[in-house]
Design an enzyme around this catalytic site. Structure first.
Site, PDB file in Angstrom:
ATOM      1  N   GLY A 208       0.940  -0.095 -12.322  1.00  0.00           N
ATOM      2  CA  GLY A 208      -0.055   0.827 -12.848  1.00  0.00           C
ATOM      3  C   GLY A 208      -1.292   0.820 -11.993  1.00  0.00           C
ATOM      4  N   THR A 244       0.476  -4.994 -18.587  1.00  0.00           N
ATOM      5  CA  THR A 244       0.054  -4.091 -17.517  1.00  0.00           C
ATOM      6  C   THR A 244      -1.068  -3.195 -18.019  1.00  0.00           C
ATOM      7  OG1 THR A 244       2.181  -4.117 -16.379  1.00  0.00           O
ATOM      8  CG2 THR A 244       0.780  -2.192 -16.009  1.00  0.00           C
ATOM      9  N   GLU A 248      -4.921  -2.965 -16.600  1.00  0.00           N
ATOM     10  CA  GLU A 248      -5.482  -1.718 -16.078  1.00  0.00           C
ATOM     11  C   GLU A 248      -6.664  -1.225 -16.916  1.00  0.00           C
ATOM     12  OE1 GLU A 248      -4.745  -0.826 -13.241  1.00  0.00           O
ATOM     13  OE2 GLU A 248      -2.889  -1.942 -12.942  1.00  0.00           O
ATOM     14  N   ASP A 267     -15.699 -11.677  -8.022  1.00  0.00           N
ATOM     15  CA  ASP A 267     -15.382 -10.648  -9.017  1.00  0.00           C
ATOM     16  C   ASP A 267     -16.611 -10.260  -9.837  1.00  0.00           C
ATOM     17  OD1 ASP A 267     -15.698 -12.869 -10.636  1.00  0.00           O
ATOM     18  OD2 ASP A 267     -13.859 -12.561 -11.788  1.00  0.00           O
ATOM     19  N   THR A 272     -15.840 -17.083 -14.224  1.00  0.00           N
ATOM     20  CA  THR A 272     -14.457 -17.154 -13.747  1.00  0.00           C
ATOM     21  C   THR A 272     -14.445 -17.941 -12.436  1.00  0.00           C
ATOM     22  OG1 THR A 272     -14.695 -15.007 -12.623  1.00  0.00           O
ATOM     23  CG2 THR A 272     -13.750 -15.002 -14.829  1.00  0.00           C
TER      24      THR A 272
END
Length: 339
Positions: A208, A244, A248, A267, A272
């Protein structure tokens, strides 16, 4: 831990992944019986690459990205100061556009409802595998992102296309009725999701791809998912748990890949851990493909990594704040708010 680099956001993103609609058709056979034989050995999402190309061509789009990141920083600061209601949920109306060549690609209403349920579980932190989050990351798990999804319409259209090429993806052929696709339903106020057949590429099957918040309201805004990797029933293992779409939609709500699409990349989320690259398959915790000599596991179980569906089951608190900033009344996707 990574520091937000909002002042350099444009450079960061440069380096980064009439209509003959037939509404609500009933399938004559089940998704399980008609499951597609397409498989993928590794998750591949070209959203950042497609974004990079768009940003290179459009200075105004680059400015919108910078503005969005600045707004996210303001939102995070206001949240700390108590200026934003922490429990203010936003319910996003979803339009699913199904383009099918075979019965298996014409996913059923039940399978679409199944996928919406997965999104609501993953984004509320009530997914059945949330208990697998390691103790190390319990303090920074997102919990309820306060974003919900409500299906408002399903539009179906048959097509002669047996696959969707790189040219189709670059031109968003599936998103235009004039090229055999389905036009988006008011993308300012509705989240449009297109389901298509297989999307082969030189790197393997594409599961995707998504547009980012700077595309809010544009004709091509939304998420595209290949039918073999949509929902759960009849989907292709190991991408058959609906993650998925979770991945997305994360892009659609402003999240980048957790490794920053670069070796030890950024990011733009502080909680994170930095990692050298994407992870695939089903890694075993702890996993030390870290950067800067820090001996701690990477957060490979994050929805924005490339691991199998069964190996991803969390967002971080910083990712939650970022997504909330995008759908806030001051954010780029404020039009999605259902009041």
């Amino acid at each position: 831990m990574k520091k937000l680099l909002f002042g350099a956001i444009v450079l960061c993103f440069m380096s980064a992944c009439n209509s003959d609609n037939i509404a609500n058709q009933t399938q004559e056979s089940t998704d399980a019986a008609n499951s597609l034989s397409v498989t993928a050995s590794k998750r591949f999402c070209p959203s950042e690459e497609m974004r990079k190309e768009a940003l290179q061509k459009d200075p105004a789009l680059r400015q919108r990205v910078a503005d969005i990141e600045a707004n996210a920083e303001r939102f995070a600061n206001n949240l700390k100061l108590g200026k934003v209601l922490a429990d203010g949920s936003v319910e996003i109306p979803v339009v699913v556009n199904v383009l099918y060549n075979t019965a298996a690609e014409n996913v059923s209403d039940a399978r679409i409802a199944e996928q919406i349920a997965v999104l609501n579980a993953d984004y509320s932190g009530t997914n059945s595998d949330v208990s697998k989050i390691p103790t190390e990351f319990q303090a920074v798990k997102s919990g309820d992102v306060a974003v919900k999804f409500r299906l408002v319409n399903t539009i179906r259209k048959s097509t002669t296309k047996t696959s969707w090429s790189a040219t189709d993806r670059a031109n968003n052929t599936m998103k235009k009725a004039s090229t055999g696709g389905i036009d988006a339903t008011n993308p300012t106020n509705y989240f449009n999701l297109w389901i298509v057949g297989r999307m082969p590429s030189t790197q393997g099957e594409i599961l995707g791809y998504a547009t980012f918040p700077e595309s809010a309201g544009l004709w091509n805004d939304g998420v595209v998912i290949a039918a073999p990797f949509f929902g759960k029933t009849g989907a292709s293992s190991p991408f058959n748990l609906g993650r998925t779409a979770t991945h997305e939609v994360g892009h659609y709500l402003g999240l980048r890949h957790i490794w920053g699409d670069a070796n030890c990349g950024n990011d733009l989320i502080a909680d994170t851990p930095t990692q050298t690259r994407d992870n695939a398959g089903k890694p075993t915790y702890p996993l030390y493909n870290t950067c800067g000599g820090v001996q701690r596991s990477v957060m490979f179980m994050n929805y924005m990594d490339y691991v199998d569906d069964a190996a991803m089951f969390m967002f971080s608190a910083g990712q939650k704040t970022k997504m909330q900033s995008v759908v806030a009344s001051s954010g780029p996707r404020t039009g999605l708010r259902v009041l």
